[in-house]
Design a protein around this motif. Structure first.
Motif, PDB file in Angstrom:
ATOM      1  N   LEU A 355      39.874  -3.203   8.268  1.00  8.22           N
ATOM      2  CA  LEU A 355      40.094  -4.530   7.702  1.00  8.22           C
ATOM      3  C   LEU A 355      40.247  -4.455   6.184  1.00  8.22           C
ATOM      4  CD1 LEU A 355      40.219  -7.596   7.982  1.00  8.22           C
ATOM      5  CD2 LEU A 355      37.716  -7.645   7.927  1.00  8.22           C
ATOM      6  N   GLY A 356      39.367  -3.673   5.553  1.00  8.07           N
ATOM      7  CA  GLY A 356      39.459  -3.527   4.109  1.00  8.07           C
ATOM      8  C   GLY A 356      40.774  -2.899   3.679  1.00  8.07           C
ATOM      9  N   GLY A 357      41.225  -1.883   4.430  1.00  3.87           N
ATOM     10  CA  GLY A 357      42.491  -1.240   4.104  1.00  3.87           C
ATOM     11  C   GLY A 357      43.676  -2.184   4.252  1.00  3.87           C
ATOM     12  N   MET A 358      43.655  -3.011   5.296  1.00  4.72           N
ATOM     13  CA  MET A 358      44.738  -3.974   5.501  1.00  4.72           C
ATOM     14  C   MET A 358      44.776  -5.007   4.377  1.00  4.72           C
ATOM     15  SD  MET A 358      44.372  -4.532   9.638  1.00  4.72           S
ATOM     16  CE  MET A 358      45.593  -5.839   9.669  1.00  4.72           C
ATOM     17  N   LEU A 359      43.605  -5.531   4.013  1.00  2.60           N
ATOM     18  CA  LEU A 359      43.559  -6.519   2.933  1.00  2.60           C
ATOM     19  C   LEU A 359      43.988  -5.909   1.600  1.00  2.60           C
ATOM     20  CD1 LEU A 359      40.221  -8.390   3.788  1.00  2.60           C
ATOM     21  CD2 LEU A 359      42.541  -9.309   3.957  1.00  2.60           C
ATOM     22  N   ALA A 360      43.501  -4.684   1.334  1.00  2.00           N
ATOM     23  CA  ALA A 360      43.843  -4.028   0.068  1.00  2.00           C
ATOM     24  C   ALA A 360      45.337  -3.743  -0.028  1.00  2.00           C
ATOM     25  CB  ALA A 360      43.051  -2.732  -0.076  1.00  2.00           C
ATOM     26  N   GLN A 361      45.936  -3.319   1.091  1.00  3.43           N
ATOM     27  CA  GLN A 361      47.340  -2.934   1.074  1.00  3.43           C
ATOM     28  C   GLN A 361      48.272  -4.132   1.069  1.00  3.43           C
ATOM     29  OE1 GLN A 361      48.267   0.384   3.615  1.00  3.43           O
ATOM     30  NE2 GLN A 361      50.370  -0.274   3.955  1.00  3.43           N
ATOM     31  N   HIS A 362      47.900  -5.201   1.788  1.00  3.28           N
ATOM     32  CA  HIS A 362      48.815  -6.327   1.940  1.00  3.28           C
ATOM     33  C   HIS A 362      48.459  -7.526   1.058  1.00  3.28           C
ATOM     34  CE1 HIS A 362      50.787  -4.271   5.241  1.00  3.28           C
ATOM     35  NE2 HIS A 362      49.623  -4.090   5.840  1.00  3.28           N
ATOM     36  N   VAL A 363      47.250  -7.563   0.504  1.00  2.89           N
ATOM     37  CA  VAL A 363      46.885  -8.639  -0.427  1.00  2.89           C
ATOM     38  C   VAL A 363      46.493  -7.965  -1.747  1.00  2.89           C
ATOM     39  CG1 VAL A 363      45.476 -10.706  -0.791  1.00  2.89           C
ATOM     40  CG2 VAL A 363      46.067 -10.010   1.541  1.00  2.89           C
ATOM     41  N   ASP A 364      45.206  -7.708  -1.952  1.00  8.13           N
ATOM     42  CA  ASP A 364      44.730  -6.938  -3.094  1.00  8.13           C
ATOM     43  C   ASP A 364      43.254  -6.629  -2.874  1.00  8.13           C
ATOM     44  OD1 ASP A 364      43.342  -9.316  -3.672  1.00  8.13           O
ATOM     45  OD2 ASP A 364      44.805  -9.938  -5.167  1.00  8.13           O
ATOM     46  N   TYR A 365      42.687  -5.805  -3.754  1.00  8.06           N
ATOM     47  CA  TYR A 365      41.289  -5.430  -3.601  1.00  8.06           C
ATOM     48  C   TYR A 365      40.349  -6.604  -3.850  1.00  8.06           C
ATOM     49  CZ  TYR A 365      42.541  -0.492  -3.233  1.00  8.06           C
ATOM     50  OH  TYR A 365      43.048   0.705  -2.802  1.00  8.06           O
ATOM     51  N   ALA A 366      40.763  -7.549  -4.670  1.00  8.56           N
ATOM     52  CA  ALA A 366      39.910  -8.702  -4.955  1.00  8.56           C
ATOM     53  C   ALA A 366      39.653  -9.533  -3.704  1.00  8.56           C
ATOM     54  CB  ALA A 366      40.551  -9.570  -6.039  1.00  8.56           C
ATOM     55  N   SER A 367      40.602  -9.519  -2.754  1.00  5.05           N
ATOM     56  CA  SER A 367      40.439 -10.321  -1.540  1.00  5.05           C
ATOM     57  C   SER A 367      39.287  -9.837  -0.674  1.00  5.05           C
ATOM     58  CB  SER A 367      41.737 -10.299  -0.722  1.00  5.05           C
ATOM     59  OG  SER A 367      42.014  -8.986  -0.255  1.00  5.05           O
TER      60      SER A 367
END
Length: 391
Positions: A355-367
Motif C-alpha cells: 500500500l505504501g509503495g502504491m501511494l508513494a509511486q502514484h501520489v507522493d510520500y506525504a500521502s
C-alpha cells in the motif's frame, strides 16, 4: 479498566516455569529473529530494494508483501497444531531454512522472479518458527513480562543493526544486509537446537478443539493487525520519506539510531509499567499517537520533527504491542491465539509495504501520513470494542 498484571496459575504455567534459563533465552532469540524483518524495513525496502537494486517502490513493496504474506500463511497452518507438533525439532529447522533463503538472495542479484521465490521461502520458514516461539511464550506465567523482555532485546539488537548496516549497505552493497539476516536466522536455529524448552507434551488443556473465540478477542486481533499496517507502511519508506524531504544519508541514519534508542527506553519501561497502567487504555491511545507521529513524519520537512516523529512512531508501536500481548493472553488463556501472533503482526505488515509503495509511486510520500491516520482510527476503534466493559 483493569490494571492488574496478567498472571496465570495453570498446570501449563508450572511446567514452563521449570524450564532452564537457556530455554527462555532461546525463546527470546527466536522472537528477535522472527521479528527482525519488521524492524529492518527501512533498510530492506528503502536502502536495499529501492536504493541498491533500483526496484520501483511498488515492486519493492510487493516483495515484502510476499514475504510477510508467506509468514501469515505459515502461521495459520502451524498455530492450530502447536500442541501436536515437536517444537524442539521444527523450530530449529524452520529458522535454518530461513537462513538459507536469505543467503540465496545474495546470489540472485536483481532477478525479480528469484527474489520473489526466496522471499516466499524465507517467509514460510519464519512464520513456522515464530509461531512456535510465540505460542510457547504465551504459556509462561506472566506473558506481559515475557513479551516485555523479548521486545526489549529486539529493540536493542535492532538499534545496533540500524546503526551499523546503513553505511555498510552504501559501501559494500545489498548483500551485506541479506548475509546479516541469514546469520541472525542461523543463530536462532542453533539456540533452539541447543536449548528450546522441553514442553512438547505439556498443555493438554490447550487442546485446540473447535470452540468459538469471544468477539472481543477478534477485535483485539484486528487492532494488532491494523497497528502493523500503519507501522510497516510508514517504516518501510521512512528512509525514502527522509530523502524526499531533502535529508542526507547521514542524517537519516542518525534518525534510525536515535529512534532505536528511544524504542529501547520505552519497551524497557513497558515491563514494570504493566501493573501500573491500564492495558485497555494503552491499546486505545497507542494507535492515535502512532497515527499522529506518522502524519508528522510524512508531512513536515523539518529535521527535528522528523527525528522526534520517527522516534515516537517506532516506540509507541512496541510499547502498545507489549500491552496487547498481555491483554490477549488474559482474554484467551489457552495460548492458541498467541501462537497466531505472527498472523496478527504479519497480516497487517504484509498490506503496509504494498500500500505504501502504491501511494508513494502514484501520489507522493506525504500521502502516507493521511493513510496512517485512517488506519490509526480503525485500530483505536477495534481496541476500544475489545476492551469495552473490562473493569
Amino acid at each position: 479498566m483493569d490494571t492488574t498484571p496478567y498472571t496465570r496459575s495453570t498446570s501449563t504455567d508450572a511446567a514452563l516455569q521449570k524450564e532452564s534459563r537457556g530455554g527462555i533465552v532461546a525463546l527470546i532469540i527466536g522472537h528477535c529473529a522472527g521479528l527482525m524483518d519488521i524492524t529492518a524495513l527501512p533498510i530492506w525496502v528503502g536502502m536495499v530494494l529501492v536504493g541498491s537494486l533500483a526496484l520501483e517502490p511498488q515492486k519493492a513493496g510487493f516483495l515484502l508483501t510476499l514475504f510477510l504474506g508467506s509468514v501469515v500463511l505459515s502461521s495459520l497452518y502451524f498455530a492450530p497444531r502447536l500442541t501436536r507438533i515437536n517444537r524442539r525439532r521444527i523450530q530449529p529447522m524452520a529458522y535454518a531454512l530461513a537462513g538459507l533463503a536469505f543467503a540465496w538472495m545474495t546470489q540472485v542479484g536483481s532477478n525479480y522472479g528469484l527474489l520473489a521465490t526466496t522471499h516466499v521461502i524465507a517467509g514460510l520458514s519464519v512464520g513456522c518458527g515464530l509461531s512456535i516461539v510465540h505460542g510457547t511464550m504465551g504459556g509462561t506465567g506472566n506473558p506481559h513480562r515475557t513479551a516485555a523482555i523479548a521486545f526489549t532485546m529486539l529493540s536493542l539488537v535492532s538499534t545496533l543493526m540500524l546503526s551499523i548496516l546503513p553505511p555498510l549497505v552504501g559501501r559494500i552493497g545489498p548483500n551485506v544486509f541479506f548475509y546479516t539476516m541469514a546469520g541472525i536466522m542461523f543463530i536462532a536455529s542453533l539456540a533452539g537446537l541447543l536449548a528450546f524448552p522441553q514442553i512438547d507434551k505439556v498443555a493438554k488443556h490447550e487442546s485446540l478443539a473447535v470452540s468459538r473465540l469471544p468477539a472481543r478477542v477478534w477485535f483485539a486481533i484486528a487492532g494488532v493487525s491494523l497497528l502493523m499496517v500503519t507501522h510497516s507502511m510508514i517504516l518501510g519508506f521512512v528512509e525514502r520519506i527522509g530523502v524526499s524531504h531533502g535529508f542526507s544519508t547521514a542524517q537519516i541514519t542518525t534518525v534510525l539510531v536515535v529512534s532505536g534508542l528511544a524504542n529501547l527506553v520505552f519497551v524497557t519501561l513497558s515491563g514494570p509499567l504493566g501493573s501500573r497502567l491500564s492495558a485497555g487504555w494503552v491499546v486505545v491511545i497507542g494507535p492515535l499517537i502512532q497515527a499522529t507521529a506518522a502524519l508528522t513524519v510524512a508531512q513536515l520537512s523539518i529535521y527535528a520533527t522528523y527525528i522526534v516523529g520517527t522516534s515516537i512512531f517506532i516506540s509507541v508501536l512496541t510499547f502498545t504491542h507489549v500491552f496487547a500481548f498481555g491483554l490477549i493472553a488474559r482474554m484467551e488463556p489457552t495460548g492458541r491465539v498467541l501462537a497466531a501472533t505472527p498472523v496478527m503482526i504479519m497480516a497487517g505488515s504484509a498490506v503496509g509495504p504494498l500500500l505504501g509503495g502504491m501511494l508513494a509511486q502514484h501520489v507522493d510520500y506525504a500521502s502516507l501520513g493521511w493513510a496512517a491516520v485512517a488506519f490509526g482510527l480503525l485500530a483505536a476503534t477495534s481496541f476500544g470494542l475489545a476492551t469495552r466493559g473490562l473493569r
